[in-house]
Design an enzyme around this catalytic site. Structure first.
Site, PDB file in Angstrom:
ATOM      1  N   GLU A 331       0.825  -1.218   0.000  1.00 30.30           N
ATOM      2  CA  GLU A 331       0.000   0.000   0.000  1.00 30.30           C
ATOM      3  C   GLU A 331       0.855   1.261   0.000  1.00 30.30           C
ATOM      4  O   GLU A 331       0.567   2.223  -0.715  1.00 30.30           O
ATOM      5  CB  GLU A 331      -0.958  -0.008   1.188  1.00 30.30           C
ATOM      6  CG  GLU A 331      -1.969  -1.147   1.180  1.00 30.30           C
ATOM      7  CD  GLU A 331      -2.764  -1.256  -0.107  1.00 30.30           C
ATOM      8  OE1 GLU A 331      -2.937  -0.238  -0.811  1.00 30.30           O
ATOM      9  OE2 GLU A 331      -3.219  -2.364  -0.423  1.00 30.30           O
ATOM     10  N   HIS A 416      -5.179  -6.216 -10.984  1.00 28.16           N
ATOM     11  CA  HIS A 416      -4.558  -7.120 -10.022  1.00 28.16           C
ATOM     12  C   HIS A 416      -4.087  -8.409 -10.692  1.00 28.16           C
ATOM     13  O   HIS A 416      -3.197  -9.090 -10.180  1.00 28.16           O
ATOM     14  CB  HIS A 416      -5.541  -7.447  -8.892  1.00 28.16           C
ATOM     15  CG  HIS A 416      -5.888  -6.266  -8.046  1.00 28.16           C
ATOM     16  ND1 HIS A 416      -6.914  -5.413  -8.368  1.00 28.16           N
ATOM     17  CD2 HIS A 416      -5.326  -5.785  -6.908  1.00 28.16           C
ATOM     18  CE1 HIS A 416      -6.982  -4.450  -7.451  1.00 28.16           C
ATOM     19  NE2 HIS A 416      -6.024  -4.664  -6.555  1.00 28.16           N
TER      20      HIS A 416
END
Length: 518
Positions: A331, A416
């Site tokens: 992140e 993803h």
């Protein structure tokens, strides 16, 4: 011979001759001798007309050498960034000077704006109150060229209740804010955290009069808040009475916060110590923070540029709280990408964005060297229920949806999953097709989701691979870089770091070819 060389030669001769007979300086003489050297060696000390000096302290070495520290003024004005240390040997001979000035200060002291106008500019830039203290006319010498300025002190309170005493430096010619800093320096202390995934860890925390808060002043002030199942707002910074946080289980809300804060600290250290990057923004000026316990049964984590923060859910029946070390590194890396290549989050560039976060999430895990969560090329292996991992960089297709190889329609799938080929490439570049950590297949022409080739790539080591990818990201990739562009960027980075035609350069070419990017 230049004038500076002549000065240096003469000064070296003086030092050599004086060293033969001069007595060791008595401590009271150190200041006087240093002041004499300031004028005698003006080329080294940046001394000029109108300069004066106030002694701050003197450090004396075991051999009698002294280091006299002075604050500089110019025509009576304080010079911000003009401080000076004069170094003498044990016989009182000049050995050099330390300062950051680039030019001798010689400028007009006539301001074009009034102190009141400077105060208004400062208050517009930072909310607070001057408490009736007038703006001080100063020389601001922290930039490339000394400038006439005002130092306006603005008093207030930080979000957590800590007082704020900001110095706002305002250009005395046009009212522009040149810099600001806080005179309140909170104390960084070491706490102990009992995490969900990384065992018992050390945490940098902040000392308050009433205890401690989960804020690390030694790493740019990064902190962690409790959203308490809410989805709006910034949450409340975690606090504790004894600086021992969590109990290693979800029964204590602080346990997940320990993982998030620890992950953020390790990621900060990785980028700083490996790549020379200070904080997510590269300067350390912008404070990143974590929000944990977001929403009810929220089974995800995300980075947001708008809050400059990471947010973590507590998961559900199929996934645990998403605060593992590799997820934290993942992140925070989205933030690094947003401040550098800013890869658009769709198409092939979106896949490269996600892969970059997976790559550095794994590198952070290896960097931590934590026996409770050893480094690997599996993403989210600690947080899954009933599955071994979230993504597998060695063979991405093992998750059932990611692609191992590049193909013409790759940009049309979820980012993803289109990250798979880049993850696959990086593993082969770092470790090779066969390593102690796992094996990987190369791609044959026509392979898409599953690689079927038996080719080989020789790994160059994860440190070299990480440095190449970081330089490619921060120097050569742009927002719309695709897989072909990533190959070019990585080859340029390898050439910069190791040379064109080097083993590392050739391995980059081979690793991209192994995912069908030629």
């Amino acid at each position: 011979m230049s004038d500076m060389q002549k000065v240096f030669k003469r000064s070296a001769l003086v030092i050599a001759l004086a060293a033969l007979s001069a007595p060791v300086l008595a401590a009271p003489d150190a200041e006087a001798r240093a002041r004499g050297h300031i004028e005698s060696f003006a080329g080294y000390t940046m001394h000029g007309n109108g300069h004066a000096y106030g002694l701050r302290d003197v450090v004396t070495d075991a051999d009698g050498g002294t280091h006299a520290r002075f604050d500089r003024t110019f025509r009576g004005m304080r010079v911000i960034g003009g401080d000076l240390v004069v170094h003498n040997d044990g016989n009182g001979n000049f050995r050099g000077a330390s300062h950051t000035l680039r030019h001798v200060i010689n400028m007009s002291d006539v301001a074009r704006i009034t102190p009141a106008a400077a105060a208004r500019a400062a208050l517009a830039a930072h909310a607070g109150d001057t408490q009736g203290k007038p703006a001080e006319k100063v020389v601001y010498a922290r930039g490339a060229t000394p400038q006439l300025a005002y130092d306006v002190r603005v008093f207030g309170e930080q979000a957590d209740g800590t007082p704020s005493e900001m110095h706002v430096i305002v250009d005395a010619t046009n009212g522009a804010v040149l810099e600001m800093w806080n005179d309140i320096h909170t104390a960084a202390v070491n706490g102990t955290g009992k995490s969900l995934y990384s065992g018992t860890v050390s945490l940098g925390t902040n000392s308050l009069s009433s205890g401690y808060e989960m804020r690390d002043p030694s790493r740019g002030g990064i902190y962690t808040t409790n959203m308490n199942k809410k989805t709006s707002g910034a949450g409340t910074v975690f606090t504790d009475a004894d600086n021992v946080w969590g109990n290693g289980t979800t029964s204590d809300l602080a346990s997940a916060a320990v993982d998030a804060q620890y992950g953020t600290a390790v990621t900060w250290d990785y980028y700083k110590n490996v790549h020379g990057r200070t904080g997510i923004d590269g300067t350390g000026a912008k404070v990143a923070y974590n929000k944990v316990h977001y929403g009810r049964s929220y089974a995800n984590a995300f980075w947001s540029d708008s809050c400059f923060c990471m947010t973590y859910g507590d998961g559900n029946s199929s996934i645990k709280p998403l605060v593992s070390l590799d997820v934290a590194g993942h992140e925070m890396t989205h933030g690094v990408t947003s401040r550098t290549a800013n890869l658009t989050y769709s198409g092939e560039s979106g896949g490269l964005n996600e892969a970059t976060s997976d790559i550095f999430g794994s590198m952070v895990e290896f960097y931590a060297n934590n026996t409770s969560d050893a480094g690997d090329y599996l993403i989210g292996e600690k947080i899954m229920v009933g599955k071994a991992f979230m993504r597998n960089m060695m063979q991405p297709s093992k998750d059932g949806v990611s692609a191992d190889c590049w193909y013409s329609g790759l940009g049309s799938i979820d980012v993803h999953y289109s990250s798979g080929p880049a993850n696959h490439m990086f593993f082969m570049l770092a470790e090779g097709t066969n390593s102690a950590l796992g094996a990987s297949k190369t791609c044959n022409a026509g392979d898409t989701k599953t690689a079927t080739g038996n080719g080989s790539v020789t790994g160059i080591g994860r440190d070299a691979a990480g440095k190449i990818w970081y330089r490619a990201l921060t120097v050569y990739m742009t927002s719309s870089t695709n897989y072909a562009g990533a190959r070019v960027a990585a080859l340029k980075a390898a050439s910069d770091l190791y040379g064109a035609g080097s083993t590392q350069y050739n391995s980059v070419a081979a690793a991209f070819s192994a995912i069908n990017v030629n």
